[in-house]
Design a protein around this motif. Structure first.
Motif, PDB file in Angstrom:
ATOM      1  N   GLU A 184       0.834  -1.196   0.000  1.00  0.00           N
ATOM      2  CA  GLU A 184       0.000   0.000   0.000  1.00  0.00           C
ATOM      3  C   GLU A 184       0.869   1.248   0.000  1.00  0.00           C
ATOM      4  O   GLU A 184       1.969   1.258   0.565  1.00  0.00           O
ATOM      5  N   ASP A 185       0.370   2.296  -0.603  1.00  0.00           N
ATOM      6  CA  ASP A 185       1.039   3.585  -0.545  1.00  0.00           C
ATOM      7  C   ASP A 185       0.829   4.175   0.849  1.00  0.00           C
ATOM      8  O   ASP A 185      -0.316   4.317   1.304  1.00  0.00           O
ATOM      9  N   PRO A 186       1.917   4.537   1.561  1.00  0.00           N
ATOM     10  CA  PRO A 186       1.777   5.039   2.932  1.00  0.00           C
ATOM     11  C   PRO A 186       0.890   6.273   3.040  1.00  0.00           C
ATOM     12  O   PRO A 186       0.120   6.409   3.999  1.00  0.00           O
ATOM     13  N   TRP A 187       0.981   7.180   2.059  1.00  0.00           N
ATOM     14  CA  TRP A 187       0.151   8.378   2.106  1.00  0.00           C
ATOM     15  C   TRP A 187      -1.326   8.024   1.932  1.00  0.00           C
ATOM     16  O   TRP A 187      -2.194   8.589   2.601  1.00  0.00           O
ATOM     17  N   SER A 188      -1.608   7.096   1.050  1.00  0.00           N
ATOM     18  CA  SER A 188      -2.985   6.658   0.853  1.00  0.00           C
ATOM     19  C   SER A 188      -3.535   5.974   2.105  1.00  0.00           C
ATOM     20  O   SER A 188      -4.699   6.163   2.482  1.00  0.00           O
ATOM     21  N   MET A 189      -2.692   5.190   2.759  1.00  0.00           N
ATOM     22  CA  MET A 189      -3.108   4.523   3.992  1.00  0.00           C
ATOM     23  C   MET A 189      -3.507   5.537   5.062  1.00  0.00           C
ATOM     24  O   MET A 189      -4.537   5.392   5.734  1.00  0.00           O
ATOM     25  N   GLN A 190      -2.680   6.577   5.239  1.00  0.00           N
ATOM     26  CA  GLN A 190      -2.984   7.607   6.228  1.00  0.00           C
ATOM     27  C   GLN A 190      -4.247   8.384   5.854  1.00  0.00           C
ATOM     28  O   GLN A 190      -5.051   8.737   6.725  1.00  0.00           O
ATOM     29  N   PHE A 191      -4.432   8.605   4.556  1.00  0.00           N
ATOM     30  CA  PHE A 191      -5.602   9.352   4.110  1.00  0.00           C
ATOM     31  C   PHE A 191      -6.888   8.587   4.412  1.00  0.00           C
ATOM     32  O   PHE A 191      -7.841   9.137   4.964  1.00  0.00           O
ATOM     33  N   HIS A 192      -6.921   7.323   4.036  1.00  0.00           N
ATOM     34  CA  HIS A 192      -8.142   6.537   4.241  1.00  0.00           C
ATOM     35  C   HIS A 192      -8.413   6.289   5.722  1.00  0.00           C
ATOM     36  O   HIS A 192      -9.576   6.280   6.151  1.00  0.00           O
ATOM     37  N   ALA A 193      -7.361   6.104   6.521  1.00  0.00           N
ATOM     38  CA  ALA A 193      -7.561   5.969   7.969  1.00  0.00           C
ATOM     39  C   ALA A 193      -8.159   7.252   8.537  1.00  0.00           C
ATOM     40  O   ALA A 193      -9.021   7.215   9.424  1.00  0.00           O
ATOM     41  N   GLY A 194      -7.706   8.403   8.012  1.00  0.00           N
ATOM     42  CA  GLY A 194      -8.248   9.680   8.459  1.00  0.00           C
ATOM     43  C   GLY A 194      -9.707   9.857   8.082  1.00  0.00           C
ATOM     44  O   GLY A 194     -10.510  10.372   8.878  1.00  0.00           O
ATOM     45  N   ILE A 195     -10.078   9.443   6.861  1.00  0.00           N
ATOM     46  CA  ILE A 195     -11.476   9.534   6.426  1.00  0.00           C
ATOM     47  C   ILE A 195     -12.377   8.726   7.351  1.00  0.00           C
ATOM     48  O   ILE A 195     -13.412   9.212   7.839  1.00  0.00           O
ATOM     49  N   TRP A 196     -11.995   7.480   7.608  1.00  0.00           N
ATOM     50  CA  TRP A 196     -12.812   6.634   8.472  1.00  0.00           C
ATOM     51  C   TRP A 196     -12.819   7.148   9.904  1.00  0.00           C
ATOM     52  O   TRP A 196     -13.857   7.089  10.587  1.00  0.00           O
ATOM     53  N   GLY A 197     -11.690   7.672  10.366  1.00  0.00           N
ATOM     54  CA  GLY A 197     -11.650   8.242  11.711  1.00  0.00           C
ATOM     55  C   GLY A 197     -12.604   9.412  11.847  1.00  0.00           C
ATOM     56  O   GLY A 197     -13.317   9.532  12.857  1.00  0.00           O
ATOM     57  N   CYS A 198     -12.641  10.284  10.836  1.00  0.00           N
ATOM     58  CA  CYS A 198     -13.575  11.413  10.839  1.00  0.00           C
ATOM     59  C   CYS A 198     -15.023  10.939  10.906  1.00  0.00           C
ATOM     60  O   CYS A 198     -15.837  11.473  11.680  1.00  0.00           O
ATOM     61  N   LEU A 199     -15.357   9.961  10.080  1.00  0.00           N
ATOM     62  CA  LEU A 199     -16.735   9.458  10.040  1.00  0.00           C
ATOM     63  C   LEU A 199     -17.162   8.887  11.387  1.00  0.00           C
ATOM     64  O   LEU A 199     -18.262   9.183  11.890  1.00  0.00           O
ATOM     65  N   PHE A 200     -16.304   8.082  12.000  1.00  0.00           N
ATOM     66  CA  PHE A 200     -16.636   7.498  13.294  1.00  0.00           C
ATOM     67  C   PHE A 200     -16.810   8.582  14.365  1.00  0.00           C
ATOM     68  O   PHE A 200     -17.723   8.519  15.198  1.00  0.00           O
ATOM     69  N   CYS A 201     -15.935   9.597  14.349  1.00  0.00           N
ATOM     70  CA  CYS A 201     -16.029  10.669  15.334  1.00  0.00           C
ATOM     71  C   CYS A 201     -17.290  11.503  15.141  1.00  0.00           C
ATOM     72  O   CYS A 201     -17.933  11.910  16.116  1.00  0.00           O
ATOM     73  N   LEU A 202     -17.652  11.775  13.893  1.00  0.00           N
ATOM     74  CA  LEU A 202     -18.861  12.553  13.623  1.00  0.00           C
ATOM     75  C   LEU A 202     -20.109  11.836  14.128  1.00  0.00           C
ATOM     76  O   LEU A 202     -21.029  12.463  14.655  1.00  0.00           O
TER      77      LEU A 202
END
Length: 316
Positions: A184-202
């Motif tokens: 996996e691309d490390p930047w892509s991994m961090q991006f998608h983890a951030g997207i899901w983290g935002c959704l769960f927090c919201l």
């Protein structure tokens, strides 16, 4: 002869690169906790966590667009990223909630069961070879962390267990990172983890609105609190990306003990920001932690240099 030397030195350089990135990652990591502790006086932990992930997504989006890896994932990868994001949310919520009543170094000292958990999980699920020397160094480092700060259940009550929860969830997160980072691309991994983290927090903040909870009831930040929230997001992004690249270059069992170095920068920052000056016993603990980390680096380099010869014992 030269081909043999090159074949041995290339893996050695790769592991050394991973070790260097990991050191940088763990030294930056306590900056997240310092800003979070400053913010949590007026902002709930779920909101701090949400801003952390939101800023991570904003900072990384231009990079993944440039690298054209934004949509490069299957449903299976999406599920793994969602799981990683959920684990990070649990880690952040548990740890940040602790910071409201505990000093940064106290919470991190308890949290340092995580490298031990990760080392054991790495040997079980990733079949990584762990010798008794690295297990011993890990235990010694943990002992040193306990000397830096002696957490007390009597002082803060059951909330002192939350860093242990955070330690376990982060260990599982890092294990998953190690499993998917190779392809996996490390930047892509961090991006998608951030997207899901935002959704769960919201979702948590939506259900928590109006409850009065110091964890999930959102508030509007004022004044310099915005700066604290930005500090959390920037530090978390930098530390996270460095960590992903580190786990891509070296085994989890090698990198895990180096996380003990985090207590060094945490103690220094705690002194500079909150006035918590270490006493003689704490300095002894810091020395033990540094010695443990340096031994791990030396031991790994020695094993890499002799990788072409059969080991004396499979336990080494």
């Amino acid at each position: 002869m030269s081909d043999v030397v090159l074949s041995r030195s290339a893996p050695d350089r790769r592991v050394s690169y991973g070790l260097m990135l990991m050191v940088l990652s763990v030294l930056i990591s306590p900056v997240i906790d310092v800003f979070a502790k400053l913010a949590i006086a007026t902002v709930p932990s779920a909101e701090i966590t949400a801003v952390r992930f939101l800023l991570q997504v904003v900072f990384i989006l231009p990079v993944v667009l440039y690298r054209r890896t934004l949509l490069d994932l299957t449903w299976k990868k999406s599920a793994l990223h969602a799981l990683r994001g959920g684990l990070l949310v649990l880690t952040m919520l548990s740890f940040i909630t602790t910071l409201k009543v505990m000093e940064v170094a106290d919470a991190i000292a308890i949290f340092f069961v995580e490298p031990i958990i990760l080392t054991i999980l790495g040997s079980i699920f990733l079949k990584e070879t762990i010798g008794w020397r690295r297990y011993t160094a890990c235990a010694v480092g943990f002992f040193g962390a306990m000397l830096v700060i002696q957490p007390s259940m009597q002082e803060v009550g059951p909330i002192a267990l939350l860093p242990i929860v955070a330690a376990f969830t982060l260990a599982v997160f890092l294990l998953l990172t190690r499993m998917v980072a190779q392809n996996e691309d490390p930047w892509s991994m961090q991006f998608h983890a951030g997207i899901w983290g935002c959704l769960f927090c919201l979702v948590l903040l939506a259900f928590g609105q109006g409850t009065g909870s110091s964890i999930v009831d959102p508030v509007w930040p004022e004044g310099r609190v915005w700066l604290y929230l930005w500090g959390v997001g920037v530090a978390a992004t930098v530390s996270g990306v460095l960590g992903v690249y580190a786990y891509r270059a070296a085994p989890a069992s090698v990198l895990a003990p180096l996380q003990y170095l985090e207590i060094v920068s945490a103690t220094i920052l705690g002194w500079l920001v909150f006035g918590d000056l270490p006493d003689a016993l704490k300095w002894l603990g810091i020395a033990i932690i540094i010695g443990s980390g340096l031994y791990i680096i030396w031991r790994e380099r020695r094993l890499q240099k002799t990788a072409g010869t059969p080991p004396v014992s499979p336990a080494i």
